[in-house]
Design an enzyme around this catalytic site. Sequence first.
Site, PDB file in Angstrom:
ATOM      1  N   HIS A   1      46.422  47.617  34.259  1.00  0.00           N
ATOM      2  CA  HIS A   1      47.176  47.263  35.803  1.00  0.00           C
ATOM      3  C   HIS A   1      48.685  47.241  35.468  1.00  0.00           C
ATOM      4  O   HIS A   1      49.227  46.791  34.404  1.00  0.00           O
ATOM      5  CB  HIS A   1      46.230  45.918  36.309  1.00  0.00           C
ATOM      6  CG  HIS A   1      45.565  44.846  37.344  1.00  0.00           C
ATOM      7  ND1 HIS A   1      46.450  46.129  38.607  1.00  0.00           N
ATOM      8  CD2 HIS A   1      45.818  43.682  37.636  1.00  0.00           C
ATOM      9  CE1 HIS A   1      46.258  45.130  39.456  1.00  0.00           C
ATOM     10  NE2 HIS A   1      46.018  44.562  39.172  1.00  0.00           N
TER      11      HIS A   1
ATOM     12  N   CYS B   1      47.305  49.762  41.670  1.00  0.00           N
ATOM     13  CA  CYS B   1      48.180  48.584  41.842  1.00  0.00           C
ATOM     14  C   CYS B   1      49.098  48.894  41.791  1.00  0.00           C
ATOM     15  O   CYS B   1      49.818  48.662  42.207  1.00  0.00           O
ATOM     16  CB  CYS B   1      47.466  47.946  40.468  1.00  0.00           C
ATOM     17  SG  CYS B   1      47.310  49.198  39.047  1.00  0.00           S
TER      18      CYS B   1
ATOM     19  N   ASP C   1      49.320  38.833  42.612  1.00  0.00           N
ATOM     20  CA  ASP C   1      48.722  39.934  42.086  1.00  0.00           C
ATOM     21  C   ASP C   1      48.478  40.320  43.647  1.00  0.00           C
ATOM     22  O   ASP C   1      47.846  40.396  44.148  1.00  0.00           O
ATOM     23  CB  ASP C   1      47.966  40.325  40.883  1.00  0.00           C
ATOM     24  CG  ASP C   1      47.016  41.239  41.090  1.00  0.00           C
ATOM     25  OD1 ASP C   1      47.618  42.375  41.122  1.00  0.00           O
ATOM     26  OD2 ASP C   1      46.199  41.290  39.751  1.00  0.00           O
TER      27      ASP C   1
END
Lengths: 305, 715
Positions: free
Chosen positions: B488, B444, B504
């Site tokens: 995250h 991420c 995202d």
Amino acid sequence: MQSNLQNVVETLNRIILGKPGQIKLAIVCLLAKGHLLIEDLPGMGKTTLAHALARVLGLDFQRIQFTSDLLPGDIIGSAIYRRSDETFKFHEGPIFTQVILADEVNRATPKSQSALLEAMEEYQVTVDGVSRKLPKPFFVIATQNPFHQIGTYPLPESQLDRFLIRISLGYPAREVERQLFSGQDSRKLIENLKPVLDAQSLILMQNAVDKVSVTDTLYEYLQDLVAATRQSNQWSHGLSPRGGLALLRAAKSWAVLEQRDYVLPEDIQAVWLAVTEHRLMSQSSSSSSIDNPVANILKNTVIPR
Amino acid sequence: MSEQISLGDYNARKIELLPILTAQQLVLLPLYFFIPIWITLLNLIIVSAVYLTDVRQKFSVHPRIKNIITLLAVAGILFSFHKLTGRDAGVALIATMYGLKIMEIKAQRDVYILMLLGFFILLAGFLFDQSPWIAVYQFIPVAAILNALISIHSLSRSAESCAGTFKPAGSSHSILHYSFKATIHQLLKYLALSIPLMIILFVFFPRLAGPIWRMPGGASATSGISDTMSPGDISSLQLFDKIAFRVKFNGDTPNGANLYWRTLVLDEFDGLTWSREKIKKEQGIVTFVQSNKTSGANDNYDKASGFYRYDISLEKTSQRWLTFLDRPIDIPKRARLFSDYSVQTNHRLLDRTRYKAESQVGLRLDGQLSLSQREKNTQLPEGGNPHSIAWAKQQRQLYPTDKAFIEALLLKINQQEYFYTLSPPIMQRDTVDSFWFDEQKGFCEHYAGALVFLARAANVPARVVIGYQGAEKNPLSDYWIVRYANAHAWTEIWFENEGWVRVDPTAAIAPHRIEKQLQQDYSQRDSLFGDFGFDAVELDDIGWLKQFEYWMDQANTGWNEWILDYNQDSQRKLFDGLGLKNLTGQQVAILMIGMLAAFLTLISVRWMRDKQSLDPVQASLQLLLKKLSKHGIELQDNQGVNALIGDIQQKQHHKPTIETRSITQLIRILKLYSFLRYQRQEITQKQQNYFRQQVKSLRIRSYKNDRGHIRPWLN
């Protein structure tokens, strides 16, 4: 040892019919080294009881009929001059025996009475400055006529106190009396009786009574009972310490008879009336059997648990 | 009523050492895990020596040797810790001294000191570990201490072995067993008595707003996400299964796609690390909340987007950041909201922290962007990643809007061979270039970092947001768990008229999979990337181990919430709930003392009443009589127990009301009573217990016609 005692009780029950309680009390009295007073009319079987008891236990037996002209010497014995060697020789009276039946003790004069009572207390007699020991065991069964007839000298409380237990035999129950009539003559029965015990084992049993244990709780119960007699206004005096000791001793003997080596409250209750009733002089002369104040004390005293 | 045993005998009887030693060692046992091993060994040697001395009676330790051992032990602690104070050295010293104290046991008062000290030393265990399990364990040493205290107070148990003439019907084994049961029973009685006291003291003792002192140790180590992001920071966090925080929603729960937990916004990039701008403008929270709450007609307020109220219980982070569901609209009073919607407290969170908050998932941020803000969010480091910058600028030309450009980037991630891996290859100096064009593998941070970089290169304002994604519902309770593994990083891109929009890029790797999560009530971060080797936990097949884990966590949460975090605030709330509003500390203290006094009075009144029939045999008899009176059998005050037996037998003979077997048993018990009460020997503990057991086990059954037909002559 204990089975022997049971044997004694059973044997006696076969001869004196329908009086198991009195027989037990008589044996208790004997075990406790006390003396027995039977307050009853003539012909109720006092002599039979005394005789049978002596026989079963293998003891010597003598009977003295008390009369108003009975002298102490007639009981104790006296020194008699013997011409052959010119000395006085003491002839033992009837009291030198192991079981003695003093019949109608209240007919004798106080002087003669006290001669007997002294012997009972001291277990010895003194004549001309010489003390003579009485045989062992020594057990007096005195009888007394309950009615104060003319010419009798009722035993004073102080003297009554010396009897551990007082019982009365009373009339037999109807069926029992029938058995009495139909059965053998008790005199013959007694003659054929074989001793179950002997003097030696009786003494051992008497010593066993000393070893019976009493817990503090029971002492407390005993004291409560004694205190109740002292606090009550039914009597001029309560139980003396001797009375209390007598109660304890009788209870211990009862325990032995019940084959225990410890006392239960029930033992005290069983001997209570027989031990205390004659020691307490009722203030009101008329004591009805229905409302017996002595029995009431037992009823009203709580057993400490 | 008198004791069978004299006071002299009672005082002179031997102290039983075994229960005392056991209690002492059980008290020390948890400390053995935290103190140097040589102290443990020393204590065990001392205990064994004392026990052997007691059993063999052969040797005794000279007082001088005791002194030398003590001095050596203190020297040893000084050598190990270089001090005698502080938690570790202090506890080691206490444990040593308590261990050595056993050598001093001579009289009863020594036992008292040792055992009462034990109660305090139990607390030392909590200096190291405050979990509920240690508290549960502490009941064992407490019971052992009570057992030791009981054993020095009761009649010598050794007397049981010489019970002499008394041979009850049961085997001796069953009696020993019963004696154990009786001890347990007694222990439970004392524990049960102490529990109300404990509760009163705990609930009512006036509390302070915060702890007076802090548990030492570990204060400097921070955990959770930090305020910078370098490649590997979050992936290393993702390996932790440790819990970051727990959430309890009041009302609706958001679906899985909205479970983004915002913690920090990073807007500065130095080529390697993303970090937070040092000086931030603080958002006026009051005006902010009000404007949000009253602006129903405002276009900032989107009716379709959900509002969620929730309580968060944040584990200790040692940082100042609070975490909220993206995006918060109501925050705790003592926290400050910044313009980037990150929230900071005034102090570092050194304890577990609980707070209430409200979030609106679709809240619009910064409809207009000031020039300085725009400049800040498009800033890139001088030099570096030239390939990316050129590529982004060129790509931007192909699309009409910023949004289309970003969507194209996401599409590229989606369509092309971009992989999500926790072990990415080592990137070259220009990390974004290397990632975006060459390796195309990362996690991420790489995706978020790269997306923001590319957006900024195309002059689109963008920033990195870090926090947590997903949550795991504890199926046994109503709260959700978020772990470090859920950490995250994602991005926010600013679009004209839309403000900051959450993008995202990691989710773009496999968007259909996040869709799949939407269908489930329960979402977990790991399952976001199901194809990449993460195991999703299906609600239906939670194994017993997992179930146990949930259960443990629930217990832990309750413990933290109700025991460890019970402070002034929760005390107030509790009292409010009880209808006692606005109590001052003084009133609370008076209330507590009053309740304690009432409880103790109650206990002592009972105790005094019991004392009158303290004799256990007596007490058992009373129990028996109670049973008997139910069947119409009464023991008169002037009646001996044997006489009662006679009565019962007579009654049974003439008009039976009780079953014959019960009668036989009853008579045996009554006889046993008069034996115990009036026989010569003192009553042993064993006999008392046996008698009580007999009385308790007596069941009196009513008489039934044995032959099954009516016997009229009995009536």
